[in-house]
Scaffold this motif. Structure first.
Motif, PDB file in Angstrom:
ATOM      1  N   LEU A 212      -6.883  24.122 -12.236  1.00  0.00           N
ATOM      2  CA  LEU A 212      -7.447  22.770 -12.301  1.00  0.00           C
ATOM      3  C   LEU A 212      -6.349  21.729 -12.096  1.00  0.00           C
ATOM      4  CD1 LEU A 212      -9.757  20.808 -12.861  1.00  0.00           C
ATOM      5  CD2 LEU A 212      -9.283  21.064 -15.318  1.00  0.00           C
ATOM      6  N   GLN A 213      -5.172  21.997 -12.669  1.00  0.00           N
ATOM      7  CA  GLN A 213      -4.062  21.050 -12.528  1.00  0.00           C
ATOM      8  C   GLN A 213      -3.616  20.950 -11.068  1.00  0.00           C
ATOM      9  OE1 GLN A 213      -1.122  21.244 -15.586  1.00  0.00           O
ATOM     10  NE2 GLN A 213       0.464  20.232 -14.372  1.00  0.00           N
ATOM     11  N   SER A 214      -3.669  22.069 -10.345  1.00  0.00           N
ATOM     12  CA  SER A 214      -3.319  22.044  -8.919  1.00  0.00           C
ATOM     13  C   SER A 214      -4.311  21.202  -8.127  1.00  0.00           C
ATOM     14  CB  SER A 214      -3.284  23.471  -8.358  1.00  0.00           C
ATOM     15  OG  SER A 214      -2.188  24.199  -8.863  1.00  0.00           O
ATOM     16  N   VAL A 215      -5.588  21.314  -8.488  1.00  0.00           N
ATOM     17  CA  VAL A 215      -6.625  20.520  -7.815  1.00  0.00           C
ATOM     18  C   VAL A 215      -6.404  19.036  -8.082  1.00  0.00           C
ATOM     19  CG1 VAL A 215      -9.093  20.010  -7.707  1.00  0.00           C
ATOM     20  CG2 VAL A 215      -8.316  22.383  -7.862  1.00  0.00           C
ATOM     21  N   ILE A 216      -6.112  18.697  -9.340  1.00  0.00           N
ATOM     22  CA  ILE A 216      -5.851  17.290  -9.702  1.00  0.00           C
ATOM     23  C   ILE A 216      -4.599  16.790  -8.970  1.00  0.00           C
ATOM     24  CG2 ILE A 216      -5.233  15.722 -11.579  1.00  0.00           C
ATOM     25  CD1 ILE A 216      -6.859  17.537 -13.452  1.00  0.00           C
ATOM     26  N   ALA A 217      -3.546  17.631  -8.960  1.00  0.00           N
ATOM     27  CA  ALA A 217      -2.310  17.259  -8.277  1.00  0.00           C
ATOM     28  C   ALA A 217      -2.552  17.032  -6.792  1.00  0.00           C
ATOM     29  CB  ALA A 217      -1.261  18.358  -8.477  1.00  0.00           C
ATOM     30  N   ALA A 218      -3.351  17.908  -6.186  1.00  0.00           N
ATOM     31  CA  ALA A 218      -3.669  17.769  -4.759  1.00  0.00           C
ATOM     32  C   ALA A 218      -4.415  16.474  -4.486  1.00  0.00           C
ATOM     33  CB  ALA A 218      -4.503  18.963  -4.299  1.00  0.00           C
ATOM     34  N   THR A 219      -5.359  16.134  -5.355  1.00  0.00           N
ATOM     35  CA  THR A 219      -6.143  14.899  -5.197  1.00  0.00           C
ATOM     36  C   THR A 219      -5.248  13.669  -5.279  1.00  0.00           C
ATOM     37  OG1 THR A 219      -8.080  15.982  -6.186  1.00  0.00           O
ATOM     38  CG2 THR A 219      -8.093  13.579  -6.066  1.00  0.00           C
TER      39      THR A 219
ATOM     40  N   MET B  37       0.828  -1.201   0.000  1.00  0.00           N
ATOM     41  CA  MET B  37       0.000   0.000   0.000  1.00  0.00           C
ATOM     42  C   MET B  37       0.865   1.256   0.000  1.00  0.00           C
ATOM     43  SD  MET B  37      -3.249  -0.858  -0.038  1.00  0.00           S
ATOM     44  CE  MET B  37      -4.325   0.267   0.846  1.00  0.00           C
ATOM     45  N   SER B  38       1.945   1.218   0.788  1.00  0.00           N
ATOM     46  CA  SER B  38       2.829   2.376   0.862  1.00  0.00           C
ATOM     47  C   SER B  38       3.568   2.607  -0.443  1.00  0.00           C
ATOM     48  CB  SER B  38       3.837   2.199   2.012  1.00  0.00           C
ATOM     49  OG  SER B  38       3.177   2.214   3.257  1.00  0.00           O
ATOM     50  N   TYR B  39       3.948   1.518  -1.122  1.00  0.00           N
ATOM     51  CA  TYR B  39       4.581   1.653  -2.431  1.00  0.00           C
ATOM     52  C   TYR B  39       3.645   2.354  -3.413  1.00  0.00           C
ATOM     53  CZ  TYR B  39       8.845  -1.095  -1.712  1.00  0.00           C
ATOM     54  OH  TYR B  39      10.074  -1.521  -1.302  1.00  0.00           O
ATOM     55  N   ILE B  40       2.368   1.970  -3.381  1.00  0.00           N
ATOM     56  CA  ILE B  40       1.373   2.633  -4.228  1.00  0.00           C
ATOM     57  C   ILE B  40       1.305   4.117  -3.878  1.00  0.00           C
ATOM     58  CG2 ILE B  40      -1.082   2.774  -4.809  1.00  0.00           C
ATOM     59  CD1 ILE B  40      -1.247  -0.250  -4.266  1.00  0.00           C
ATOM     60  N   GLY B  41       1.327   4.412  -2.574  1.00  0.00           N
ATOM     61  CA  GLY B  41       1.291   5.798  -2.112  1.00  0.00           C
ATOM     62  C   GLY B  41       2.483   6.597  -2.596  1.00  0.00           C
ATOM     63  N   VAL B  42       3.667   5.987  -2.583  1.00  0.00           N
ATOM     64  CA  VAL B  42       4.883   6.660  -3.049  1.00  0.00           C
ATOM     65  C   VAL B  42       4.761   7.011  -4.536  1.00  0.00           C
ATOM     66  CG1 VAL B  42       7.342   6.343  -3.535  1.00  0.00           C
ATOM     67  CG2 VAL B  42       6.416   5.666  -1.313  1.00  0.00           C
ATOM     68  N   VAL B  43       4.280   6.049  -5.341  1.00  0.00           N
ATOM     69  CA  VAL B  43       4.111   6.290  -6.778  1.00  0.00           C
ATOM     70  C   VAL B  43       3.125   7.431  -7.018  1.00  0.00           C
ATOM     71  CG1 VAL B  43       3.299   5.317  -8.949  1.00  0.00           C
ATOM     72  CG2 VAL B  43       4.709   3.926  -7.420  1.00  0.00           C
ATOM     73  N   LEU B  44       1.976   7.379  -6.338  1.00  0.00           N
ATOM     74  CA  LEU B  44       0.982   8.442  -6.482  1.00  0.00           C
ATOM     75  C   LEU B  44       1.548   9.781  -6.003  1.00  0.00           C
ATOM     76  CD1 LEU B  44      -2.261   6.607  -5.250  1.00  0.00           C
ATOM     77  CD2 LEU B  44      -1.712   7.316  -7.592  1.00  0.00           C
ATOM     78  N   GLY B  45       2.341   9.736  -4.943  1.00  0.00           N
ATOM     79  CA  GLY B  45       2.945  10.965  -4.424  1.00  0.00           C
ATOM     80  C   GLY B  45       3.845  11.635  -5.437  1.00  0.00           C
ATOM     81  N   PHE B  46       4.692  10.836  -6.092  1.00  0.00           N
ATOM     82  CA  PHE B  46       5.591  11.393  -7.102  1.00  0.00           C
ATOM     83  C   PHE B  46       4.813  11.929  -8.308  1.00  0.00           C
ATOM     84  CE2 PHE B  46       9.089   8.888  -5.084  1.00  0.00           C
ATOM     85  CZ  PHE B  46       9.943   9.958  -4.870  1.00  0.00           C
ATOM     86  N   ILE B  47       3.740  11.221  -8.686  1.00  0.00           N
ATOM     87  CA  ILE B  47       2.905  11.710  -9.793  1.00  0.00           C
ATOM     88  C   ILE B  47       2.272  13.042  -9.419  1.00  0.00           C
ATOM     89  CG2 ILE B  47       0.805  11.275 -11.142  1.00  0.00           C
ATOM     90  CD1 ILE B  47       1.448   8.278 -10.955  1.00  0.00           C
ATOM     91  N   GLY B  48       1.752  13.129  -8.187  1.00  0.00           N
ATOM     92  CA  GLY B  48       1.136  14.368  -7.718  1.00  0.00           C
ATOM     93  C   GLY B  48       2.116  15.526  -7.690  1.00  0.00           C
ATOM     94  N   ILE B  49       3.343  15.266  -7.218  1.00  0.00           N
ATOM     95  CA  ILE B  49       4.373  16.309  -7.174  1.00  0.00           C
ATOM     96  C   ILE B  49       4.700  16.776  -8.589  1.00  0.00           C
ATOM     97  CG2 ILE B  49       6.800  16.782  -6.649  1.00  0.00           C
ATOM     98  CD1 ILE B  49       6.522  14.912  -4.255  1.00  0.00           C
ATOM     99  N   TYR B  50       4.826  15.821  -9.527  1.00  0.00           N
ATOM    100  CA  TYR B  50       5.120  16.189 -10.916  1.00  0.00           C
ATOM    101  C   TYR B  50       4.020  17.069 -11.495  1.00  0.00           C
ATOM    102  CZ  TYR B  50       5.646  15.896 -15.946  1.00  0.00           C
ATOM    103  OH  TYR B  50       5.757  16.222 -17.275  1.00  0.00           O
ATOM    104  N   LEU B  51       2.763  16.673 -11.277  1.00  0.00           N
ATOM    105  CA  LEU B  51       1.639  17.473 -11.787  1.00  0.00           C
ATOM    106  C   LEU B  51       1.649  18.873 -11.182  1.00  0.00           C
ATOM    107  CD1 LEU B  51      -1.248  14.827 -11.693  1.00  0.00           C
ATOM    108  CD2 LEU B  51      -0.152  15.789 -13.733  1.00  0.00           C
ATOM    109  N   LEU B  52       2.058  18.957  -9.926  1.00  0.00           N
ATOM    110  CA  LEU B  52       2.046  20.242  -9.232  1.00  0.00           C
ATOM    111  C   LEU B  52       3.111  21.191  -9.768  1.00  0.00           C
ATOM    112  CD1 LEU B  52       0.797  21.860  -6.845  1.00  0.00           C
ATOM    113  CD2 LEU B  52       2.580  20.881  -5.395  1.00  0.00           C
TER     114      LEU B  52
END
Length: 304
Positions: free
Chosen positions: A275-282, A126-141
């Protein structure tokens, strides 16, 4: 079923680091628009340390401290306040308050990675999934062209990320270090040493100092809010929680902080929410959820 006093204290402490800290981005942004960053942070923490020492004496708490504890509180004060907070205040000269809060919401990811490197802690699926999503979110931001094009924006983004590493390491360090057991006393010494180091940096960088009477009313109230609520109350609650719950749980304040910071920055300072910030935050906050959840990830059998 009655709720214990300790449970109530923990809930109130979480409220402080969730809600109050979410508003400090706005307060720092207001203050840094008129005053030098290290000056702001030095005044905030030295003043708050004095208030907390007075409270501790009023409550008849023992404020004595060993030589080892002096060393440890000074280290914690540097990691959390001198570098971890002082440089973030500096970065707010170039980065919107809501954007900074969103970037810092990735802190649980940094805490997890550091705990893996330093403590060899196992990372769940679960944490590995979280790390991947975290990096995607940071990139989008941080990949938004309208943000990168602004002057010194990239420098501010990079420095905030380095501050996150400092704060995350401080969270791990404090959890194991020999520090004053009383949260008031522990916080007061960290703020005193952190504030004095910020004062030293302020003079080293040649920042201009002025009397509070020459500040605008908005800046005066911002400093009052930072000292009383952001430092005296919230930081004491933060140190209390680090001794009572795990660093990962304390880092979940980043679920709420960016939302409050975004809304306040938009409402008070007219900061843009794209909108991209909102998506990144999500995506980013979903990643933080996966990092902190205790549920086990079990694939379902076919046909079940």
């Amino acid at each position: 079923m009655s709720v214990s006093r300790k449970t109530i204290s923990i809930l109130l402490a979480f409220f402080a680091i969730y809600v109050i800290w979410g508003s400090t981005y706005l307060l720092n942004k207001i203050a840094v628009s008129e005053l030098p960053p290290f000056k702001i942070a030095a005044i905030r923490f030295i003043t708050a340390s004095g208030i907390i020492f007075l409270i501790a004496k009023f409550l008849k708490q023992d404020i004595s401290i060993s030589v080892k504890q002096i060393k440890n509180t000074a280290i914690a004060g540097f990691l959390f306040l001198t570098f971890g907070n002082g440089v973030v205040v500096w970065a707010l000269k170039f980065v919107d308050s809501g954007f900074a809060a969103l970037e810092i919401s990735a802190q649980p990811l940094v805490v997890l990675i550091l705990m893996r490197i330093i403590q060899k802690k196992k990372i769940s699926t679960m944490s590995y999934i979280g790390v991947v999503l975290g990096f995607i979110g940071i990139y989008l931001l941080v990949s938004q062209k309208q943000l990168i094009s602004q002057e010194n924006q990239i420098v501010g983004i990079i420095m905030i990320f380095i501050c996150m590493i400092s704060w995350a390491y401080g969270s791990i360090f404090v959890g194991k270090a020999d520090l004053p057991k009383n949260s008031f006393v522990n916080t007061a010494y960290q703020m005193l040493f952190g504030g004095l180091m910020l004062l030293f940096l302020s003079f080293c960088f040649g920042e201009n100092w002025s009397l509070p009477t020459s500040w605008s009313t908005d800046v005066q109230w911002a400093l009052v809010g930072l000292v009383i609520f952001g430092s005296t109350i919230a930081f004491t609650a933060f140190n209390y929680l680090l001794k009572e719950v795990s660093p990962e749980k304390v880092a979940t304040s980043t679920y709420v902080n960016p939302i409050i910071a975004l809304l306040l920055g938009w409402y008070v300072l007219n900061e843009k929410i794209t909108l991209q910030s909102v998506i990144a935050a999500t995506v980013l906050l979903t990643g933080v959820y996966f990092i902190n959840t205790k549920r086990k990830f079990k694939p379902r059998s076919i046909g079940r």
